[in-house]
Write a protein that holds these residues in place. Structure first.
Motif, PDB file in Angstrom:
ATOM      1  N   ILE A  93       0.866  -1.184   0.000  1.00 23.81           N
ATOM      2  CA  ILE A  93       0.000   0.000   0.000  1.00 23.81           C
ATOM      3  C   ILE A  93       0.898   1.227   0.000  1.00 23.81           C
ATOM      4  CG2 ILE A  93      -1.674   1.315   1.382  1.00 23.81           C
ATOM      5  CD1 ILE A  93      -2.746  -1.396   2.392  1.00 23.81           C
ATOM      6  N   PHE A  94       0.536   2.251  -0.787  1.00 22.36           N
ATOM      7  CA  PHE A  94       1.369   3.459  -0.855  1.00 22.36           C
ATOM      8  C   PHE A  94       0.500   4.694  -1.072  1.00 22.36           C
ATOM      9  CE2 PHE A  94       1.726   0.747  -4.654  1.00 22.36           C
ATOM     10  CZ  PHE A  94       1.020   1.492  -5.587  1.00 22.36           C
ATOM     11  N   THR A  95       1.079   5.841  -0.800  1.00 21.06           N
ATOM     12  CA  THR A  95       0.376   7.124  -0.972  1.00 21.06           C
ATOM     13  C   THR A  95       0.963   7.860  -2.175  1.00 21.06           C
ATOM     14  OG1 THR A  95       1.894   8.289   0.513  1.00 21.06           O
ATOM     15  CG2 THR A  95      -0.085   7.349   1.498  1.00 21.06           C
ATOM     16  N   ILE A  96       0.132   8.666  -2.836  1.00 24.14           N
ATOM     17  CA  ILE A  96       0.563   9.513  -3.954  1.00 24.14           C
ATOM     18  C   ILE A  96      -0.030  10.893  -3.719  1.00 24.14           C
ATOM     19  CG2 ILE A  96       0.645   9.813  -6.453  1.00 24.14           C
ATOM     20  CD1 ILE A  96      -0.036   6.832  -6.734  1.00 24.14           C
ATOM     21  N   ASP A  97       0.826  11.889  -3.502  1.00 24.39           N
ATOM     22  CA  ASP A  97       0.365  13.235  -3.127  1.00 24.39           C
ATOM     23  C   ASP A  97       1.245  14.299  -3.779  1.00 24.39           C
ATOM     24  OD1 ASP A  97      -1.766  13.011  -0.839  1.00 24.39           O
ATOM     25  OD2 ASP A  97      -0.261  11.487  -0.387  1.00 24.39           O
ATOM     26  N   PRO A  98       0.828  15.570  -3.716  1.00 27.05           N
ATOM     27  CA  PRO A  98       1.694  16.658  -4.190  1.00 27.05           C
ATOM     28  C   PRO A  98       3.012  16.684  -3.415  1.00 27.05           C
ATOM     29  CG  PRO A  98      -0.536  17.453  -3.824  1.00 27.05           C
ATOM     30  CD  PRO A  98      -0.475  16.068  -3.252  1.00 27.05           C
ATOM     31  N   ILE A  99       4.024  17.245  -4.020  1.00 25.97           N
ATOM     32  CA  ILE A  99       5.353  17.275  -3.413  1.00 25.97           C
ATOM     33  C   ILE A  99       5.370  18.062  -2.112  1.00 25.97           C
ATOM     34  CG2 ILE A  99       6.171  19.344  -4.642  1.00 25.97           C
ATOM     35  CD1 ILE A  99       8.865  17.781  -5.003  1.00 25.97           C
ATOM     36  N   ALA A 123       2.818  18.294   0.063  1.00 28.77           N
ATOM     37  CA  ALA A 123       1.779  17.825   1.004  1.00 28.77           C
ATOM     38  C   ALA A 123       2.369  17.651   2.396  1.00 28.77           C
ATOM     39  CB  ALA A 123       1.185  16.521   0.512  1.00 28.77           C
ATOM     40  N   LYS A 124       1.594  18.072   3.400  1.00 23.93           N
ATOM     41  CA  LYS A 124       2.043  17.964   4.798  1.00 23.93           C
ATOM     42  C   LYS A 124       1.443  16.740   5.490  1.00 23.93           C
ATOM     43  CE  LYS A 124       4.335  21.922   4.897  1.00 23.93           C
ATOM     44  NZ  LYS A 124       4.223  22.272   3.477  1.00 23.93           N
ATOM     45  N   ASP A 125       0.284  16.290   5.001  1.00 27.02           N
ATOM     46  CA  ASP A 125      -0.338  15.103   5.590  1.00 27.02           C
ATOM     47  C   ASP A 125      -0.867  14.224   4.465  1.00 27.02           C
ATOM     48  OD1 ASP A 125      -3.167  15.941   5.008  1.00 27.02           O
ATOM     49  OD2 ASP A 125      -2.602  17.572   6.354  1.00 27.02           O
ATOM     50  N   PHE A 126      -0.997  12.949   4.754  1.00 15.10           N
ATOM     51  CA  PHE A 126      -1.381  11.975   3.736  1.00 15.10           C
ATOM     52  C   PHE A 126      -2.601  11.222   4.241  1.00 15.10           C
ATOM     53  CE2 PHE A 126       3.281  12.254   4.263  1.00 15.10           C
ATOM     54  CZ  PHE A 126       3.524  13.131   3.221  1.00 15.10           C
ATOM     55  N   ASP A 127      -3.754  11.506   3.647  1.00 12.22           N
ATOM     56  CA  ASP A 127      -4.989  10.938   4.204  1.00 12.22           C
ATOM     57  C   ASP A 127      -5.598   9.845   3.350  1.00 12.22           C
ATOM     58  OD1 ASP A 127      -5.869  12.539   2.180  1.00 12.22           O
ATOM     59  OD2 ASP A 127      -6.876  13.988   3.462  1.00 12.22           O
ATOM     60  N   ASP A 128      -4.976   9.511   2.205  1.00 11.68           N
ATOM     61  CA  ASP A 128      -5.489   8.388   1.426  1.00 11.68           C
ATOM     62  C   ASP A 128      -4.333   7.606   0.805  1.00 11.68           C
ATOM     63  OD1 ASP A 128      -4.921   9.760  -1.220  1.00 11.68           O
ATOM     64  OD2 ASP A 128      -6.465  11.105  -0.458  1.00 11.68           O
ATOM     65  N   LEU A 181      -2.909  15.015  15.314  1.00  9.19           N
ATOM     66  CA  LEU A 181      -3.763  14.120  14.542  1.00  9.19           C
ATOM     67  C   LEU A 181      -3.509  14.277  13.050  1.00  9.19           C
ATOM     68  CD1 LEU A 181      -7.270  14.264  16.278  1.00  9.19           C
ATOM     69  CD2 LEU A 181      -5.532  12.498  16.476  1.00  9.19           C
ATOM     70  N   SER A 182      -3.635  15.505  12.529  1.00 12.53           N
ATOM     71  CA  SER A 182      -3.603  15.721  11.085  1.00 12.53           C
ATOM     72  C   SER A 182      -2.258  15.383  10.462  1.00 12.53           C
ATOM     73  CB  SER A 182      -3.999  17.166  10.750  1.00 12.53           C
ATOM     74  OG  SER A 182      -3.121  18.080  11.364  1.00 12.53           O
ATOM     75  N   ASN A 183      -1.170  15.717  11.123  1.00 11.80           N
ATOM     76  CA  ASN A 183       0.162  15.497  10.546  1.00 11.80           C
ATOM     77  C   ASN A 183       0.872  14.284  11.110  1.00 11.80           C
ATOM     78  OD1 ASN A 183      -0.395  17.836   9.232  1.00 11.80           O
ATOM     79  ND2 ASN A 183       1.515  18.865   9.727  1.00 11.80           N
ATOM     80  N   ASN A 184       0.271  13.611  12.083  1.00 13.47           N
ATOM     81  CA  ASN A 184       0.973  12.500  12.714  1.00 13.47           C
ATOM     82  C   ASN A 184       0.082  11.258  12.776  1.00 13.47           C
ATOM     83  OD1 ASN A 184       2.603  10.804  14.200  1.00 13.47           O
ATOM     84  ND2 ASN A 184       2.652  12.053  16.034  1.00 13.47           N
ATOM     85  N   ILE A 185      -0.743  11.150  13.809  1.00 13.68           N
ATOM     86  CA  ILE A 185      -1.474   9.905  14.067  1.00 13.68           C
ATOM     87  C   ILE A 185      -2.410   9.515  12.913  1.00 13.68           C
ATOM     88  CG2 ILE A 185      -3.156   8.810  15.610  1.00 13.68           C
ATOM     89  CD1 ILE A 185      -1.987  10.447  17.903  1.00 13.68           C
ATOM     90  N   CYS A 186      -3.036  10.500  12.261  1.00 14.10           N
ATOM     91  CA  CYS A 186      -3.976  10.209  11.173  1.00 14.10           C
ATOM     92  C   CYS A 186      -3.348  10.398   9.792  1.00 14.10           C
ATOM     93  CB  CYS A 186      -5.220  11.093  11.286  1.00 14.10           C
ATOM     94  SG  CYS A 186      -6.200  10.751  12.749  1.00 14.10           S
TER      95      CYS A 186
END
Length: 520
Positions: free
Chosen positions: A252-258, A260-265, A321-326
């Motif tokens: 499983i991996f994430t794909i986001d803008p360069i 991005a500060k948090d990865f939610d999907d 939460l936003s930048n760490n646990i979640c």
């Protein structure tokens, strides 16, 4: 609700109550009722039935004989109008000499004068029922030995005098927040106290703070939220893991803008024994950490969204939460909700499941990295990325066939230095890697909306989702005339207008008219 409030105050003359006290008296004990109560209180102030003294509401004396409305100053600043509520009269014209101590946007009482200005009766503001604001952001200026604050909001046509005792160490050239505003009838300008220095005018931090204050966005979290967040553990206990589908072994991996500060999907794909593909779309399970009626939950409900400014985010959830646990960072166990699809070679969904899951992301990709891997055929997880890209292409083709409109709206990206000064502006290039994620998220959203509105779910609870309705016929006709003038055809009688729009957008792709037709 308005009738209830009127009755309650009329039967108890002189009563002074805060919003929460009124809510308690009238049993406005749910979120929807409380919201309606606040709206009704505001309307009753506009009607001149109630006024606010400090934080308390009180019935206006002789309110039935009052003419009240919202004061609006014209751009020139030399005249204005009082927009009346529930009245057959036209707006009341107010010359500058009759502004009194009213600000643009205040709810005011107006006295009618015998003069006429065209169809409008002239009037004079005689009382302020409710101020539009109780704080302003502006820049400090010095005039001889006196200090004033000039508001950033250009609709406020006056400066604010700041007594020397209330400068709060601010200097000329500072952007500041002013509160405790007082404007008496015997003073020519309002007075206030500087309660916060936002920074020097023109600096990044000062400007972003000013924007936040302008739109009433809280940049800090209440202490009650901070205390609650401290108690949330970074680790996941075994009992919670046992309740979930364990996907930590999957790629499983994430794909986001360069930036991005948090990865939610995150996404995943693998081939099943029957040759079909299993695609997983995994969303951070924020609900696990935001229990209903907790301080964190109520604050998130109040904010309702994160706010994105250039180079800065004002988050809905605290950073822990936003930048760490979640945040679905690589090599960390994270709680998620997953929609797992089985799709055939034509990208048709054969079945799906919705699960509470636990994952461990194997890689954090940027869009640029994924595009490079797709172009070169080399790099981490090439096979999975290539398969996901093929699926995304088929999903997009199918959407277009069914009339989904793929607008081409260029997005702008700013490059900032360490002080927030813009160095460059560039148009974001939408590539296959962007569309890959977009298609998978659309598939997940569409599936969830259909799932909770389908017959298999026997729920009395409403489920909210977004639909774009058909445009008005007159607008479509005007659009037709416009595109015909540019030499393009458009069948206004088509049974599938969406498909017609999409065909047109394909016609104009790469032409000089593409941008303007997309916008219109």
């Amino acid at each position: 609700m308005e009738k209830e409030i009127r009755k309650y105050f009329s039967e108890r003359r002189g009563l002074k109550l805060k919003t929460k006290e009124i809510a308690k008296k009238l049993n406005a004990n749910t979120a929807s009722k409380y919201s309606l109560l606040k709206e009704s209180l505001y309307k009753l102030m506009q009607d001149g039935f109630l006024e606010k003294k400090g934080k308390r509401f009180v019935q206006v004396k002789n309110s039935s004989r009052k003419l009240a409305g919202v004061f609006q100053i014209a751009k020139e600043g030399t005249f204005g109008f009082v927009i009346l509520k529930n009245s057959d009269l036209h707006d009341i014209f107010i010359p500058e000499k009759n502004f009194g101590i009213a600000f643009h946007g205040d709810i005011v009482e107006v006295q009618l004068l015998p003069n006429k200005r065209g169809k409008n009766t002239e009037g004079k503001i005689v009382n302020i029922i409710n101020r539009r604001f109780d704080e302003i952001v502006g820049s400090v200026v010095k005039r001889k030995n006196n200090y004033f604050v000039e508001p950033k909001d250009t609709s406020i046509h006056t400066k604010f005098f700041i007594p020397s005792d209330f400068l709060n160490e601010a200097e000329a050239g500072d952007l500041v927040l002013v509160k405790d505003i007082v404007w008496n009838k015997n003073t020519s300008v309002p007075e206030g106290k500087i309660v916060e220095r936002l920074g020097k005018i023109g600096t990044f931090n000062a400007d972003t703070a000013a924007i936040a204050h302008e739109f009433d966005i809280d940049t800090q979290f209440p202490k009650s939220v901070e205390k609650e967040i401290e108690k949330i553990s970074d680790s996941i206990d075994d009992e919670e893991i046992s309740k979930r589908l364990d996907l930590r072994g999957d790629n499983i991996f994430t794909i986001d803008p360069i930036d991005a500060k948090d990865f939610d999907d995150a996404v995943s794909i693998k081939t099943l024994e029957n040759g079909n593909k299993q695609i997983g779309i995994h969303i951070a399970d924020v609900s696990h950490y935001t229990k209903i009626n907790s301080h964190v939950y109520n604050e998130a409900l109040k904010r309702s969204t994160s706010v994105y400014l250039v180079g800065k985010v004002i988050p809905m959830l605290p950073e822990k939460l936003s930048n760490n646990i979640c945040s679905l960072v690589p090599n960390k166990d994270r709680l998620t909700f997953s929609v797992i699809f089985e799709i055939d070679k034509n990208a048709s969904v054969k079945n799906y499941t919705i699960n509470k899951t636990i994952i461990n992301s194997k890689r954090r990709f940027t869009y640029e990295e994924v595009q490079e891997i797709l172009n070169s055929g080399l790099g981490d997880h090439f096979e999975e990325l290539s398969e996901l890209n093929k699926v995304a292409h088929k999903l997009r083709e199918e959407r277009s066939k069914n009339g989904s409109i793929n607008f081409s709206r260029p997005e702008v990206k700013f490059e900032l230095d360490e002080n927030g000064k813009p160095l460059a502006v560039e148009i974001k290039t939408i590539q296959e890697s962007n569309q890959l994620i977009e298609e998978l998220m659309l598939l997940a959203n569409k599936t969830i909306a259909g799932h909770f509105n389908g017959r298999e779910i026997n729920s009395q609870l409403p489920f909210v989702y977004r639909v774009h309705d058909k445009p008005e016929e007159t607008k479509v006709f005007e659009f037709l005339q416009f595109v015909k003038s540019l030499g393009y055809s458009f069948n206004i009688k088509s049974r599938n207008l969406s498909r017609e729009f999409q065909k047109l957008l394909e016609q104009v792709e790469g032409t000089a008219e593409e941008a303007v037709i997309n916008v219109i």
